[in-house]
Design an enzyme around this catalytic site. Structure first.
Site, PDB file in Angstrom:
ATOM      1  N   GLU A  15       2.256   1.817  -3.437  1.00 19.81           N
ATOM      2  CA  GLU A  15       1.238   2.387  -4.332  1.00 19.81           C
ATOM      3  C   GLU A  15       1.169   3.900  -4.184  1.00 19.81           C
ATOM      4  OE1 GLU A  15      -2.995   3.793  -3.896  1.00 19.81           O
ATOM      5  OE2 GLU A  15      -2.904   1.731  -3.132  1.00 19.81           O
ATOM      6  N   HIS A  16       1.172   4.385  -2.940  1.00 15.93           N
ATOM      7  CA  HIS A  16       1.134   5.826  -2.695  1.00 15.93           C
ATOM      8  C   HIS A  16       2.328   6.530  -3.329  1.00 15.93           C
ATOM      9  CE1 HIS A  16      -1.922   6.920   0.600  1.00 15.93           C
ATOM     10  NE2 HIS A  16      -2.271   5.733   0.139  1.00 15.93           N
ATOM     11  N   HIS A  69       0.832  -1.200   0.000  1.00 17.81           N
ATOM     12  CA  HIS A  69       0.000   0.000   0.000  1.00 17.81           C
ATOM     13  C   HIS A  69       0.872   1.257   0.000  1.00 17.81           C
ATOM     14  CE1 HIS A  69      -2.260   3.160   2.320  1.00 17.81           C
ATOM     15  NE2 HIS A  69      -3.151   2.886   1.392  1.00 17.81           N
ATOM     16  N   GLU A 125      -4.067   8.115   7.732  1.00 21.10           N
ATOM     17  CA  GLU A 125      -5.059   7.280   7.057  1.00 21.10           C
ATOM     18  C   GLU A 125      -5.400   6.055   7.904  1.00 21.10           C
ATOM     19  OE1 GLU A 125      -5.311   4.524   3.017  1.00 21.10           O
ATOM     20  OE2 GLU A 125      -3.996   6.291   3.017  1.00 21.10           O
TER      21      GLU A 125
END
Length: 427
Positions: free
Chosen positions: A70-71, A67, A142
């Site tokens: 991906e960012h 993840h 987040e």
């Protein structure tokens, strides 16, 4: 390059595996105004332990790397990729799941230019120590935000009840502690292992010229250098067949309690035929009983146990599977006991041939309606392609499904040891 016609659904798919290993699928639909493209790698949050390319010893990376990666892919040394897409009239996005990371865009103009942008930014990583440290704060916020969301807590809590060792039990974003340990070197190592073209798929659907598009993709890929293809060696822990925990209850500031019942699915890889059989039948049966027209749904609703938040979902992956049935309920104990009882009773209920036909027709109808969406087709095609299944043939597979296959599967499907309950009560 191969061209395949699917007469039953009136579609034509063009496919080619490039010299560097990239699998390309093109679905031209000239009647549409928009085009959707998705560039996906077979790499998700569960891929924590693996043997890096060109190495012999396995490594384990911090939870949440997929993840995090991906960012960081959207941020380059001198520009932001979202701004590039925006200038070209495209809406871009990305997502990370347990098993997939994907980058995508939707546009009505400059399609080829946007495809080139998509390919180029995903295949040109840039990570610095400074930008990695900055991202930790953003993703940490987040993670904290999701921890305050009851629905997400119930989803992950149910999965954590089901799985003892498998990394599917880990939140896709990781934890604040785990992401603090991520380094630039972790990102490059994971990128070089999992973002090789031979582990990736490009699917484009919509209004474009297929010959020109394929030429652009080939030219783009041939101009880049990649390491030789190599089989990825992933390492997964042993996982018991039964659910890890029978029940968990937490308290949160909610106005209405929530409850979910989880079903632990298969553990270990299934062949394509068995996988599809499990996938189709589970969907048909749960929909038959728990959709709004189903008998179990009506009973729960009539007794005031559920409201319109009630849902069920199934996730079938190569190495694991699960199903979750949940929602808001003022009586979580009764919800849990009734849903479990209903699930265990399915094998005792003799599904008639007439009911089977209704199930199948409904499933085919829902699938055909969903296939009006190019986004749905592209995402589903990539999902099934990973396990060796042609998504475009699923309608015909449903038509070929035999009554005896369903009744036989149901008899062996659910056992009490595979069930768990997760409850959220008001503080």
């Amino acid at each position: 390059m191969s061209l395949k016609r699917y007469e039953d659904i009136n579609e034509v798919l063009i496919a080619e595996k490039l010299a560097n290993g990239l699998q390309v699928f093109l679905l031209p639909k000239k009647e549409l105004s928009k085009t959707f493209a998705i560039f996906s790698t077979n790499y998700g949050s569960v891929d924590l332990s693996f043997v890096p390319r060109d190495k012999e010893e396995a490594v384990t990376v911090p939870e949440g790397v997929a993840h995090f990666l991906e960012h960081k892919m959207f941020e380059k040394e001198d520009h932001d990729v979202f701004a590039d897409f925006s200038k070209q009239g495209a809406s871009a996005n990305a997502f990370t799941s347990f098993t997939t990371t994907a980058y995508l865009f939707t546009a009505t103009n400059y399609i080829e230019k946007n495809v080139k942008t998509l390919l180029d930014f995903v295949q040109a990583p840039y990570f610095s120590d400074q930008s990695v440290e900055k991202e930790k704060g953003i993703i940490g916020q987040e993670i904290t935000m999701y921890e305050d969301q009851p629905d997400w807590r119930m989803f992950m809590g149910t999965i954590q009840n089901l799985f003892k060792n498998h990394p599917v039990k880990v939140d896709i974003a990781g934890t604040v502690e785990s992401i603090s340990a991520i380094t630039k070197e972790n990102l490059y190592e994971c990128y070089e292992t999992f973002y090789h073209p031979d582990n990736m798929t490009l699917f484009i659907a919509g209004n474009f010229d297929e010959k020109s598009m394929m030429s652009l993709i080939k030219e783009n890929q041939s101009a880049k250098e990649f390491a030789p293809s190599d089989q990825i060696r992933r390492i997964m822990p042993d996982e018991p067949r039964e659910a890890y925990k029978k029940e968990t209850t937490i308290k949160m500031p909610v106005s209405t309690p929530r409850c979910a019942v989880g079903i632990k699915g298969h553990i270990g890889e299934l062949n394509s035929e068995t996988y599809l059989l499990h996938d189709l039948i589970q969907g048909m049966v749960l929909d038959f009983y728990f959709s709004q027209g189903g008998s179990f749904y009506q009973q729960l609703y009539n007794e005031g146990i559920i409201d319109n938040s009630f849902y069920f979902e199934i996730n079938m992956e190569k190495g694991f599977g699960y199903a979750i049935i949940g929602g808001n309920t003022s009586e979580p104990e009764k919800f849990s006991s009734m849903v479990k009882e209903m699930l265990l009773s399915i094998k005792e209920k003799k599904i008639s041939e007439e009911e089977f036909e209704r199930m199948r027709k409904k499933q085919i109808g829902q699938l055909l309606r969903s296939m009006n969406s190019v986004e749905f087709i592209a995402k589903q095609y990539i999902h099934y392609h990973r396990v060796g299944i042609d998504f475009m043939e699923i309608v015909s597979k449903l038509e070929e499904l035999a009554y005896e296959q369903v009744t036989s599967f149901v008899q062996d499907w659910i056992d009490e040891e595979q069930l768990t309950t997760f409850k959220i009560k008001a503080e």
